[in-house]
Design a protein around this motif. Structure first.
Motif, PDB file in Angstrom:
ATOM      1  N   TRP A  12       0.835  -1.197   0.000  1.00 32.39           N
ATOM      2  CA  TRP A  12       0.000   0.000   0.000  1.00 32.39           C
ATOM      3  C   TRP A  12       0.871   1.249   0.000  1.00 32.39           C
ATOM      4  N   MET A  13       0.443   2.249  -0.755  1.00 31.09           N
ATOM      5  CA  MET A  13       1.113   3.547  -0.779  1.00 31.09           C
ATOM      6  C   MET A  13       0.048   4.647  -0.821  1.00 31.09           C
ATOM      7  N   ALA A  14       0.483   5.888  -0.704  1.00 28.51           N
ATOM      8  CA  ALA A  14      -0.400   7.045  -0.863  1.00 28.51           C
ATOM      9  C   ALA A  14       0.289   8.035  -1.789  1.00 28.51           C
ATOM     10  N   PHE A  15      -0.480   8.584  -2.723  1.00 32.17           N
ATOM     11  CA  PHE A  15       0.078   9.503  -3.712  1.00 32.17           C
ATOM     12  C   PHE A  15       0.199  10.892  -3.091  1.00 32.17           C
ATOM     13  N   PRO A  16       1.276  11.617  -3.402  1.00 35.07           N
ATOM     14  CA  PRO A  16       1.430  12.952  -2.826  1.00 35.07           C
ATOM     15  C   PRO A  16       0.301  13.896  -3.238  1.00 35.07           C
ATOM     16  N   ARG A  17       0.071  14.880  -2.379  1.00 33.45           N
ATOM     17  CA  ARG A  17      -0.850  15.948  -2.721  1.00 33.45           C
ATOM     18  C   ARG A  17      -0.199  17.277  -2.337  1.00 33.45           C
ATOM     19  N   GLU A  18      -0.665  18.339  -2.944  1.00 38.09           N
ATOM     20  CA  GLU A  18      -0.060  19.644  -2.698  1.00 38.09           C
ATOM     21  C   GLU A  18      -0.189  20.024  -1.230  1.00 38.09           C
ATOM     22  N   GLY A  19       0.868  20.656  -0.725  1.00 37.41           N
ATOM     23  CA  GLY A  19       0.907  21.075   0.666  1.00 37.41           C
ATOM     24  C   GLY A  19       2.345  21.244   1.116  1.00 37.41           C
ATOM     25  N   PHE A  20       2.526  21.450   2.393  1.00 42.50           N
ATOM     26  CA  PHE A  20       3.838  21.767   2.949  1.00 42.50           C
ATOM     27  C   PHE A  20       4.851  20.665   2.661  1.00 42.50           C
ATOM     28  N   THR A  21       4.459  19.400   2.848  1.00 41.82           N
ATOM     29  CA  THR A  21       5.407  18.294   2.688  1.00 41.82           C
ATOM     30  C   THR A  21       5.892  18.170   1.259  1.00 41.82           C
ATOM     31  N   LEU A  22       5.000  18.332   0.300  1.00 41.88           N
ATOM     32  CA  LEU A  22       5.377  18.142  -1.097  1.00 41.88           C
ATOM     33  C   LEU A  22       6.361  19.198  -1.556  1.00 41.88           C
ATOM     34  N   GLY A  23       6.225  20.435  -1.057  1.00 45.09           N
ATOM     35  CA  GLY A  23       7.176  21.495  -1.396  1.00 45.09           C
ATOM     36  C   GLY A  23       6.536  22.641  -2.139  1.00 45.09           C
ATOM     37  N   GLU A  24       7.295  23.711  -2.229  1.00 39.15           N
ATOM     38  CA  GLU A  24       6.830  24.914  -2.898  1.00 39.15           C
ATOM     39  C   GLU A  24       7.380  24.964  -4.316  1.00 39.15           C
ATOM     40  N   GLY A  25       6.604  25.516  -5.218  1.00 35.27           N
ATOM     41  CA  GLY A  25       7.059  25.667  -6.587  1.00 35.27           C
ATOM     42  C   GLY A  25       6.828  24.420  -7.411  1.00 35.27           C
ATOM     43  N   ALA A  26       6.660  24.635  -8.714  1.00 42.09           N
ATOM     44  CA  ALA A  26       6.340  23.521  -9.608  1.00 42.09           C
ATOM     45  C   ALA A  26       7.439  22.478  -9.648  1.00 42.09           C
ATOM     46  N   ASP A  27       8.696  22.913  -9.646  1.00 43.06           N
ATOM     47  CA  ASP A  27       9.794  21.957  -9.745  1.00 43.06           C
ATOM     48  C   ASP A  27       9.849  21.036  -8.528  1.00 43.06           C
ATOM     49  N   GLU A  28       9.705  21.605  -7.332  1.00 42.43           N
ATOM     50  CA  GLU A  28       9.726  20.786  -6.126  1.00 42.43           C
ATOM     51  C   GLU A  28       8.566  19.808  -6.109  1.00 42.43           C
ATOM     52  N   ARG A  29       7.399  20.281  -6.487  1.00 40.72           N
ATOM     53  CA  ARG A  29       6.239  19.394  -6.480  1.00 40.72           C
ATOM     54  C   ARG A  29       6.405  18.251  -7.480  1.00 40.72           C
ATOM     55  N   GLU A  30       6.874  18.573  -8.677  1.00 40.48           N
ATOM     56  CA  GLU A  30       7.061  17.523  -9.687  1.00 40.48           C
ATOM     57  C   GLU A  30       8.095  16.505  -9.237  1.00 40.48           C
ATOM     58  N   GLU A  31       9.134  16.967  -8.553  1.00 39.60           N
ATOM     59  CA  GLU A  31      10.144  16.045  -8.034  1.00 39.60           C
ATOM     60  C   GLU A  31       9.514  15.066  -7.043  1.00 39.60           C
ATOM     61  N   GLY A  32       8.629  15.560  -6.188  1.00 41.96           N
ATOM     62  CA  GLY A  32       7.972  14.693  -5.214  1.00 41.96           C
ATOM     63  C   GLY A  32       7.052  13.687  -5.872  1.00 41.96           C
ATOM     64  N   TYR A  33       6.216  14.146  -6.798  1.00 41.55           N
ATOM     65  CA  TYR A  33       5.334  13.225  -7.517  1.00 41.55           C
ATOM     66  C   TYR A  33       6.153  12.128  -8.197  1.00 41.55           C
ATOM     67  N   ALA A  34       7.244  12.534  -8.842  1.00 43.61           N
ATOM     68  CA  ALA A  34       8.060  11.573  -9.592  1.00 43.61           C
ATOM     69  C   ALA A  34       8.715  10.555  -8.668  1.00 43.61           C
ATOM     70  N   ALA A  35       9.131  10.982  -7.474  1.00 47.56           N
ATOM     71  CA  ALA A  35       9.799  10.065  -6.548  1.00 47.56           C
ATOM     72  C   ALA A  35       8.839   8.988  -6.057  1.00 47.56           C
ATOM     73  N   TRP A  36       7.632   9.376  -5.652  1.00 52.52           N
ATOM     74  CA  TRP A  36       6.644   8.389  -5.192  1.00 52.52           C
ATOM     75  C   TRP A  36       6.270   7.441  -6.330  1.00 52.52           C
ATOM     76  N   THR A  37       6.140   7.999  -7.533  1.00 54.79           N
ATOM     77  CA  THR A  37       5.788   7.187  -8.692  1.00 54.79           C
ATOM     78  C   THR A  37       6.877   6.169  -9.002  1.00 54.79           C
ATOM     79  N   ALA A  38       8.148   6.579  -8.921  1.00 55.25           N
ATOM     80  CA  ALA A  38       9.256   5.675  -9.211  1.00 55.25           C
ATOM     81  C   ALA A  38       9.279   4.497  -8.239  1.00 55.25           C
ATOM     82  N   VAL A  39       8.990   4.755  -6.965  1.00 57.88           N
ATOM     83  CA  VAL A  39       8.954   3.666  -5.988  1.00 57.88           C
ATOM     84  C   VAL A  39       7.817   2.696  -6.312  1.00 57.88           C
TER      85      VAL A  39
END
Length: 339
Positions: A12-39
């Motif tokens: 089981w996993m959970a997909f990131p959503r926008e907020g403090f943990t994911l990060g500010e700015g498009a680049d930071e957010r995309e990096e987070g989405y991509a990391a969870w997806t890669a795992v």
């Protein structure tokens, strides 16, 4: 609670959503989405993956995740499934009986930055989705705060389960009793602390799953910082001593293998807590953290391959995960196979 090396039904996993943990700015957010997806994509090569996705992220999740990843919609704010989700247990007296322990989750001690009230309901949601018994607990605890050997031993940390921000009235005896009631642990081994970075504002205050893990009841992998300039050089040796003393007092012959940290000591925030211990054992494989250091990553793969004979070790870049407060083990939760 079975050993993590026992067969899994799925992860089981959970997909990131926008907020403090994911990060500010498009680049930071995309990096987070991509990391969870890669795992998720690394795990699904070995066993099924079910991803809990917040309604605000459904279109993105469907776009980024392969069709092999099952998607289930539910409201979440944090997305560290190990910590907010259920801990699965089985009933040896009833073959095929699975249950989900629903700890209280308060965002690792209700720090000012954490958004956790929606995710605190995910443990029960997953159990009810599966149609299994949900075992309620009044203990504030996270799945990353425990490790078991599958034979009755649980590793705990004094600064997690006895954290006054989590359980202000708890003591070791009460915690051990609750571990026996919920996950069937008959022996609690207490470590005094976790890694240095884990006590920063965004830390968990000492989760064990970044420090030590059982590969079998007779073998423990231990984070080993080999550079004396890093404060975890002393910490990892202290924890080794505590484990050695605990096993010796119980008359147990347990091999403790050091899993050396990568060479990087600091990032822009301070001392890193990069740890290869924070891996996930899956059916026929191990999903290992990578840190962009070819030699250190390869050394870790070799040690993990020896510790888990017959499993293929796959490395996924975990730096974006650690930048946000955890690793591969922290964002996953295994559902044991039953029947």
């Amino acid at each position: 609670m079975p050993a993590e090396t026992d067969p899994h039904e799925r992860t089981w996993m959970a997909f990131p959503r926008e907020g403090f943990t994911l990060g500010e700015g498009a680049d930071e957010r995309e990096e987070g989405y991509a990391a969870w997806t890669a795992v998720a994509h690394a795990i699904v090569e070995f066993e099924p993956v079910t991803m809990v996705v917040d309604p605000t992220e459904m279109s993105r999740a469907r776009r980024m995740l392969s069709g092999d990843v099952e998607i289930i919609e539910a409201p979440i704010d944090e997305f560290w499934m190990r910590d907010m989700g259920p801990t699965f247990v089985v009933d040896d007296a009833r073959p095929g009986a699975l249950a989900a322990v629903d700890w209280i989750f308060n965002g690792w001690g209700a720090p000012h930055w954490a958004e956790w009230r929606k995710s605190a309901l995910v443990g029960r949601f997953v159990g009810e989705h599966l149609g299994v018994e949900v075992i309620d607990s009044l203990l504030v605890n996270e799945g990353g705060g425990i490790h078991v050997d599958g034979a009755g031993t649980v590793l705990l940390t004094e600064t997690v389960q006895l954290d006054p921000r989590r359980n202000p009235f708890a003591d070791k005896a009460r915690v051990a009793s609750e571990m026996a009631r919920t996950i069937g642990a008959t022996d609690a081994i207490w470590l005094s602390r976790g890694l240095t970075r884990d006590y920063d504002d965004m830390g968990t205050n000492g989760h064990v799953d970044i420090v030590a893990t059982f590969t079998s009841p007779e073998h423990v992998l231990l984070h080993e910082q080999q550079n004396p300039d890093h404060p975890d050089f002393a910490v990892s040796r202290q924890i080794r001593g505590e484990l050695e003393a605990a096993f010796a007092s119980r008359g147990r012959d347990v091999t403790i293998t050091g899993l050396p940290a990568p060479d990087t000591l600091r990032d822009d925030t301070g001392w890193v807590d990069w740890s290869y211990v924070n891996h996930l054992a899956v059916n026929g494989g191990v999903i290992a953290c990578g840190f962009g250091e070819d030699a250190a990553d390869a050394r870790a793969r070799d040690i993990l391959a020896a510790a888990y004979p017959g499993r293929r070790v796959v490395t996924v870049d975990a730096r974006p995960l650690f930048d946000r407060g955890g690793g591969i083990h922290c964002i996953t939760q295994q559902q044991p196979a039953v029947g």
